[in-house]
Motif scaffolding. Structure first.
Motif, mmCIF file in Angstrom:
data_model
loop_
_atom_site.group_PDB
_atom_site.id
_atom_site.type_symbol
_atom_site.label_atom_id
_atom_site.label_comp_id
_atom_site.label_asym_id
_atom_site.label_seq_id
_atom_site.Cartn_x
_atom_site.Cartn_y
_atom_site.Cartn_z
ATOM 1 N N LEU A 130 2.377 9.490 -7.747
ATOM 2 C CA LEU A 130 1.941 9.552 -6.354
ATOM 3 C C LEU A 130 2.777 10.553 -5.560
ATOM 4 C CD1 LEU A 130 0.966 6.642 -4.044
ATOM 5 C CD2 LEU A 130 2.781 8.178 -3.320
ATOM 6 N N GLN A 174 0.823 -1.206 0.000
ATOM 7 C CA GLN A 174 0.000 0.000 0.000
ATOM 8 C C GLN A 174 0.861 1.262 0.000
ATOM 9 O OE1 GLN A 174 -2.576 -0.614 3.412
ATOM 10 N NE2 GLN A 174 -4.182 -1.508 2.147
ATOM 11 N N SER A 233 -6.907 2.050 -4.492
ATOM 12 C CA SER A 233 -5.977 2.317 -5.592
ATOM 13 C C SER A 233 -4.674 1.572 -5.415
ATOM 14 C CB SER A 233 -5.690 3.821 -5.667
ATOM 15 O OG SER A 233 -6.860 4.548 -5.871
ATOM 16 N N THR A 234 -4.686 0.462 -4.678
ATOM 17 C CA THR A 234 -3.443 -0.230 -4.381
ATOM 18 C C THR A 234 -3.295 -1.540 -5.141
ATOM 19 O OG1 THR A 234 -4.459 -1.311 -2.472
ATOM 20 C CG2 THR A 234 -3.307 0.767 -2.081
ATOM 21 N N ARG A 272 -3.623 9.177 -3.502
ATOM 22 C CA ARG A 272 -4.182 8.117 -2.655
ATOM 23 C C ARG A 272 -4.288 8.555 -1.198
ATOM 24 N NH1 ARG A 272 -0.324 3.096 -4.550
ATOM 25 N NH2 ARG A 272 -0.565 3.347 -6.789
#
Length: 224
Positions: A131, A94, A221-222, A199
């Protein structure tokens, strides 16, 4: 024949690194060995995959990935340790790790990891780049600007955001304009995309949200 890749081994003691290196070479891949994170950053890898273990993981996967990002290293990261707990593996994935291996490495583990790098490595590195960039931009927002972004991501209009935050629509417009400028977003969709790329959970506690708005699902979203 499986395509040869470079596997960068960092952390742990010299014996562990040597054992990993010998196995990787025996399987036809190239191994680069680093005693610590400083040496890795000094000789930044540009391809392949990084296997990090022991002391390198002590501050957590997120911090390690931030350190690598600061050095401009986007090479996929794999964590490794003896007998990892399921919770550790989940948290690592994650946080942005590509995979989690058990030490000592086995031939099957290395082959599985290499297959994972071939199938998802490039996409994973690009997602991690997005990210980190998104989180850095969002971190520049004020608390109120962050709240406006969160509600905007839920599809709320300026008037709806004003009602939810108990401020005037004009004030929302000002916060929204400042938020867009800080994020470098030209359209609302750009800002929402950054929020999703990051995220991140809501700025407010999820339990304080109105019932008609569901908080983003943890782990949504992992997927690898």
């Amino acid at each position: 024949m499986e395509q040869r890749i470079t596997i960068h081994i960092v952390g742990g003691n010299s014996r562990s690194r040597a054992e990993q290196s010998r196995l990787i070479l025996a399987l036809g891949h190239h191994a680069e060995v680093y005693s610590d994170l400083i040496e890795l950053i000094d000789r930044p890898p540009r391809s392949g995959v990084i296997i990090a273990s022991d002391d390198v993981l002590e501050r957590g996967i997120s911090t390690l990935l931030d350190d690598l990002a600061d050095a401009g290293i986007w090479t996929p990261l794999v964590a490794a340790k003896p007998h990892p707990e399921v919770e550790e593996v989940v948290k690592a994935i994650q946080a942005g790790a590509l995979d989690f291996l058990e030490l000592p490495l086995s031939e099957a583990e290395v082959q599985r990891m290499v297959a994972h790098v071939h199938s998802d490595g490039g996409r994973h590195a690009e997602a991690r780049r997005r990210l980190i960039d998104a989180r850095r931009r969002i971190s520049s927002l004020s608390p109120r600007e962050r709240e406006v972004l969160d509600w905007l991501t839920e599809g709320c209009s300026n008037k709806a955001i004003a009602r939810n935050l108990e401020i005037s629509p004009r004030t929302v417009e000002i916060h929204r304009a400042n938020m867009m400028d800080k994020l470098g977003a030209n359209h609302a969709a750009d800002a929402v995309r950054l929020r999703l790329d990051a995220r991140m959970k809501r700025a407010n506690d999820e339990e304080n949200l109105p019932e008609e708005f569901d908080a983003p699902r943890a782990g949504a979203s992992t997927k690898r």
